[in-house]
Design a protein around this motif. Structure first.
Motif, PDB file in Angstrom:
ATOM      1  N   ARG A  45      -6.501  -4.481   9.438  1.00 13.47           N
ATOM      2  CA  ARG A  45      -6.071  -3.207   9.049  1.00 13.47           C
ATOM      3  C   ARG A  45      -5.260  -3.066   7.688  1.00 13.47           C
ATOM      4  N   TRP A  46      -4.352  -4.086   7.587  1.00  8.87           N
ATOM      5  CA  TRP A  46      -3.494  -4.044   6.535  1.00  8.87           C
ATOM      6  C   TRP A  46      -4.030  -3.769   5.020  1.00  8.87           C
ATOM      7  N   PRO A  47      -5.016  -4.562   4.728  1.00  7.16           N
ATOM      8  CA  PRO A  47      -5.584  -4.016   3.246  1.00  7.16           C
ATOM      9  C   PRO A  47      -6.036  -2.727   3.054  1.00  7.16           C
ATOM     10  N   THR A  48      -6.166  -2.046   4.054  1.00  7.80           N
ATOM     11  CA  THR A  48      -6.602  -0.622   4.003  1.00  7.80           C
ATOM     12  C   THR A  48      -5.285   0.357   4.296  1.00  7.80           C
ATOM     13  N   TYR A  49      -4.504  -0.259   4.967  1.00  7.33           N
ATOM     14  CA  TYR A  49      -3.190   0.519   5.557  1.00  7.33           C
ATOM     15  C   TYR A  49      -2.226   1.060   4.254  1.00  7.33           C
ATOM     16  N   PHE A  50      -2.298  -0.171   3.453  1.00 12.09           N
ATOM     17  CA  PHE A  50      -0.979   0.004   2.227  1.00 12.09           C
ATOM     18  C   PHE A  50      -1.604   1.027   1.236  1.00 12.09           C
ATOM     19  N   PRO A  51      -2.895   0.742   0.599  1.00 13.35           N
ATOM     20  CA  PRO A  51      -3.185   1.779  -0.173  1.00 13.35           C
ATOM     21  C   PRO A  51      -3.607   3.147   0.350  1.00 13.35           C
ATOM     22  N   LEU A  52      -3.952   3.368   1.686  1.00 13.38           N
ATOM     23  CA  LEU A  52      -4.314   4.537   2.223  1.00 13.38           C
ATOM     24  C   LEU A  52      -3.191   5.279   2.578  1.00 13.38           C
ATOM     25  N   ARG A  53      -1.889   4.605   2.751  1.00 13.92           N
ATOM     26  CA  ARG A  53      -0.741   5.530   2.875  1.00 13.92           C
ATOM     27  C   ARG A  53      -0.021   5.567   1.622  1.00 13.92           C
ATOM     28  N   ALA A  54       0.105   4.816   0.698  1.00 14.84           N
ATOM     29  CA  ALA A  54       0.715   4.820  -0.590  1.00 14.84           C
ATOM     30  C   ALA A  54       0.002   5.652  -1.465  1.00 14.84           C
ATOM     31  N   ALA A  55      -1.531   6.023  -1.268  1.00  9.14           N
ATOM     32  CA  ALA A  55      -1.910   6.641  -2.568  1.00  9.14           C
ATOM     33  C   ALA A  55      -1.375   8.131  -3.073  1.00  9.14           C
ATOM     34  N   PRO A  56      -0.762   8.774  -1.962  1.00  9.19           N
ATOM     35  CA  PRO A  56      -0.013  10.220  -2.550  1.00  9.19           C
ATOM     36  C   PRO A  56       1.037   9.795  -3.617  1.00  9.19           C
ATOM     37  N   LEU A  57       1.572   8.576  -3.293  1.00 12.59           N
ATOM     38  CA  LEU A  57       2.842   8.246  -4.369  1.00 12.59           C
ATOM     39  C   LEU A  57       2.241   8.047  -5.816  1.00 12.59           C
ATOM     40  N   GLY A  58       0.822   7.889  -5.922  1.00 10.15           N
ATOM     41  CA  GLY A  58       0.437   7.486  -7.437  1.00 10.15           C
ATOM     42  C   GLY A  58       0.128   6.150  -7.462  1.00 10.15           C
ATOM     43  N   ALA A  59      -0.162   5.646  -8.589  1.00 10.21           N
ATOM     44  CA  ALA A  59      -0.230   4.064  -8.768  1.00 10.21           C
ATOM     45  C   ALA A  59       1.058   3.319  -8.824  1.00 10.21           C
ATOM     46  N   VAL A  60       1.961   3.356  -7.855  1.00  4.61           N
ATOM     47  CA  VAL A  60       2.980   2.631  -7.929  1.00  4.61           C
ATOM     48  C   VAL A  60       2.958   1.268  -7.549  1.00  4.61           C
ATOM     49  N   GLY A  61       4.030   0.492  -7.781  1.00  6.34           N
ATOM     50  CA  GLY A  61       3.896  -0.832  -7.540  1.00  6.34           C
ATOM     51  C   GLY A  61       4.685  -1.378  -6.230  1.00  6.34           C
ATOM     52  N   SER A  62       4.462  -2.574  -5.741  1.00  4.14           N
ATOM     53  CA  SER A  62       4.925  -3.017  -4.386  1.00  4.14           C
ATOM     54  C   SER A  62       6.405  -2.578  -4.334  1.00  4.14           C
ATOM     55  N   GLU A  63       7.381  -2.913  -5.403  1.00  8.77           N
ATOM     56  CA  GLU A  63       8.543  -2.446  -4.904  1.00  8.77           C
ATOM     57  C   GLU A  63       9.043  -0.993  -4.661  1.00  8.77           C
ATOM     58  N   ARG A  64       8.192  -0.197  -5.081  1.00 10.73           N
ATOM     59  CA  ARG A  64       8.330   1.431  -4.650  1.00 10.73           C
ATOM     60  C   ARG A  64       7.730   1.578  -3.356  1.00 10.73           C
ATOM     61  N   VAL A  65       6.567   0.658  -3.084  1.00  9.06           N
ATOM     62  CA  VAL A  65       5.956   0.885  -1.610  1.00  9.06           C
ATOM     63  C   VAL A  65       6.996   0.292  -0.718  1.00  9.06           C
ATOM     64  N   SER A  66       7.521  -0.780  -0.880  1.00  5.59           N
ATOM     65  CA  SER A  66       8.337  -1.554  -0.028  1.00  5.59           C
ATOM     66  C   SER A  66       9.602  -0.605   0.461  1.00  5.59           C
ATOM     67  N   SER A  67      10.275   0.061  -0.753  1.00  4.29           N
ATOM     68  CA  SER A  67      11.321   0.932  -0.541  1.00  4.29           C
ATOM     69  C   SER A  67      11.012   2.140   0.339  1.00  4.29           C
ATOM     70  N   ALA A  68       9.810   2.693   0.078  1.00  2.00           N
ATOM     71  CA  ALA A  68       9.173   3.774   1.029  1.00  2.00           C
ATOM     72  C   ALA A  68       8.999   3.509   2.266  1.00  2.00           C
ATOM     73  N   PHE A  69       8.366   2.294   2.477  1.00  2.00           N
ATOM     74  CA  PHE A  69       7.868   2.050   3.702  1.00  2.00           C
ATOM     75  C   PHE A  69       9.074   1.124   4.596  1.00  2.00           C
ATOM     76  N   TYR A  70       9.896   0.575   4.141  1.00  2.00           N
ATOM     77  CA  TYR A  70      11.046  -0.104   4.433  1.00  2.00           C
ATOM     78  C   TYR A  70      10.911  -1.041   5.252  1.00  2.00           C
ATOM     79  N   SER A  71      10.351  -1.199   6.330  1.00  2.00           N
ATOM     80  CA  SER A  71      10.481  -2.245   7.399  1.00  2.00           C
ATOM     81  C   SER A  71       9.391  -3.270   7.135  1.00  2.00           C
ATOM     82  N   PHE A  72       8.521  -3.234   6.130  1.00  2.00           N
ATOM     83  CA  PHE A  72       7.807  -4.228   5.979  1.00  2.00           C
ATOM     84  C   PHE A  72       8.381  -5.632   5.133  1.00  2.00           C
ATOM     85  N   SER A  73       8.121  -6.677   5.241  1.00  2.00           N
ATOM     86  CA  SER A  73       8.346  -7.441   4.138  1.00  2.00           C
ATOM     87  C   SER A  73       8.000  -7.396   2.745  1.00  2.00           C
ATOM     88  N   PRO A  74       8.795  -7.479   1.799  1.00  2.00           N
ATOM     89  CA  PRO A  74       8.433  -7.091   0.464  1.00  2.00           C
ATOM     90  C   PRO A  74       7.096  -8.153   0.099  1.00  2.00           C
TER      91      PRO A  74
END
Length: 299
Positions: free
Chosen positions: A53-82
């Motif tokens: 599920r992870w290859p879809t989880y990250f883009p599905l959840r992050a898509a509302p943020l726009g084309a952001v990179g992994s650092e901003r996704v790590s910040s917003a999702f918090y508990s996942f390893s960068p």
């Protein structure tokens, strides 16, 4: 009871236990996104892998943020390893644009809810529930809440069952953003948050291991918590550790309470009654795992 500003003569207080019960009803309705085969099919059509599920989880959840990179996704999702976030986000927007992912997730949820709810997807009860929940979601203050704000900025779907899901998602992310604030106030970094949660039995260490932290990182976080008197050497919570986690959950409930003051106590009771049928249908679908990292029913 938390009080809010309501119309004259209208009781708008909301108990924290009620806030948490409503979240318990909404979380499974939102989480279908990450497990439904219909959503996987829509994501696969865009080119994403669906073997796990992870290859879809990250883009599905992050898509509302726009084309952001992994650092901003790590910040917003918090508990996942960068590292884990980076591995899945490196090619996420090269595979498909956020706009395409948003379209795919709406189409997937349309199909998934119709499959789960059948004829009830257009029932008067669902329409009523969607209307009440939309009022709550539209009242949510998203200042300082990046995930809630990103979802709230999206256009509302037309179909009532998709409005129900969209409202549940806004409120779920609103609560999640507040939870991260509570963790920061408690002085728990991303991996410490997981170790301390596992220590009170919220879920197994193996389940929390899905967040991508190495054994060495997990062990180091445990030792930091041992030094603070929050966790024992055998990885169970001390009384102080349990108290801190209870404070985190209480603070989370407080930060999640404001939108629920928008509707009256009678309307909240009615909403819980209406949602029960659809909550049961989602749980009965067998799509969701029996154990999650959220600690629902255990904290």
């Amino acid at each position: 009871m938390i009080q809010g500003d309501g119309a004259a003569g209208v009781e708008t207080g909301v108990e924290l236990g009620e806030v948490r019960r409503l979240w318990h009803l909404l979380e499974p309705l939102h989480a279908v996104l990450y497990y439904a085969p219909e959503v996987f099919e829509e994501a696969a059509a865009l080119g994403y892998g669906t073997g796990e599920r992870w290859p879809t989880y990250f883009p599905l959840r992050a898509a509302p943020l726009g084309a952001v990179g992994s650092e901003r996704v790590s910040s917003a999702f918090y508990s996942f390893s960068p590292r884990m976030v980076a591995a899945h986000m490196e090619f996420a927007w090269l595979t498909a644009s956020p706009a395409d992912v948003l379209k795919a997730r709406e189409q997937g949820m349309d199909r998934a809810y119709r499959a789960i709810f059948g004829d009830r997807a257009a029932s008067p009860e669902l329409v009523e529930a969607a209307g009440l929940l939309r009022r709550v979601a539209e009242s949510a203050n998203t200042a300082g809440r990046p995930m809630a704000a990103a979802n709230a900025e999206l256009a509302w779907p037309t179909a009532p069952h998709l409005q129900l899901w969209h409202a549940a998602t806004i409120l779920r992310e609103h609560r999640g953003d507040g939870h991260l604030a509570a963790l920061l106030v408690a002085g728990l970094d991303p991996v410490e948050a997981l170790v301390s949660f596992a220590a009170i039995g919220a879920a197994s260490v193996e389940r929390f291991g899905s967040r991508g932290w190495s054994p060495a990182e997990w062990s180091a976080a445990r030792e930091r918590l041992v030094a603070r008197g929050l966790v024992t050497e055998s990885s169970t919570a001390t009384p102080a550790g349990r108290d801190l986690r209870a404070e985190v959950e209480r603070h989370t409930d407080e930060l999640a309470a404001a939108p629920w003051r928008t509707i009256t106590p009678a309307e909240r009771s009615r909403l819980a009654e209406l949602l029960g049928e659809f909550w049961v249908a989602v749980l009965g679908s067998g799509l969701l795992p029996s154990e999650s990292t959220l600690g629902i029913g255990k904290v």
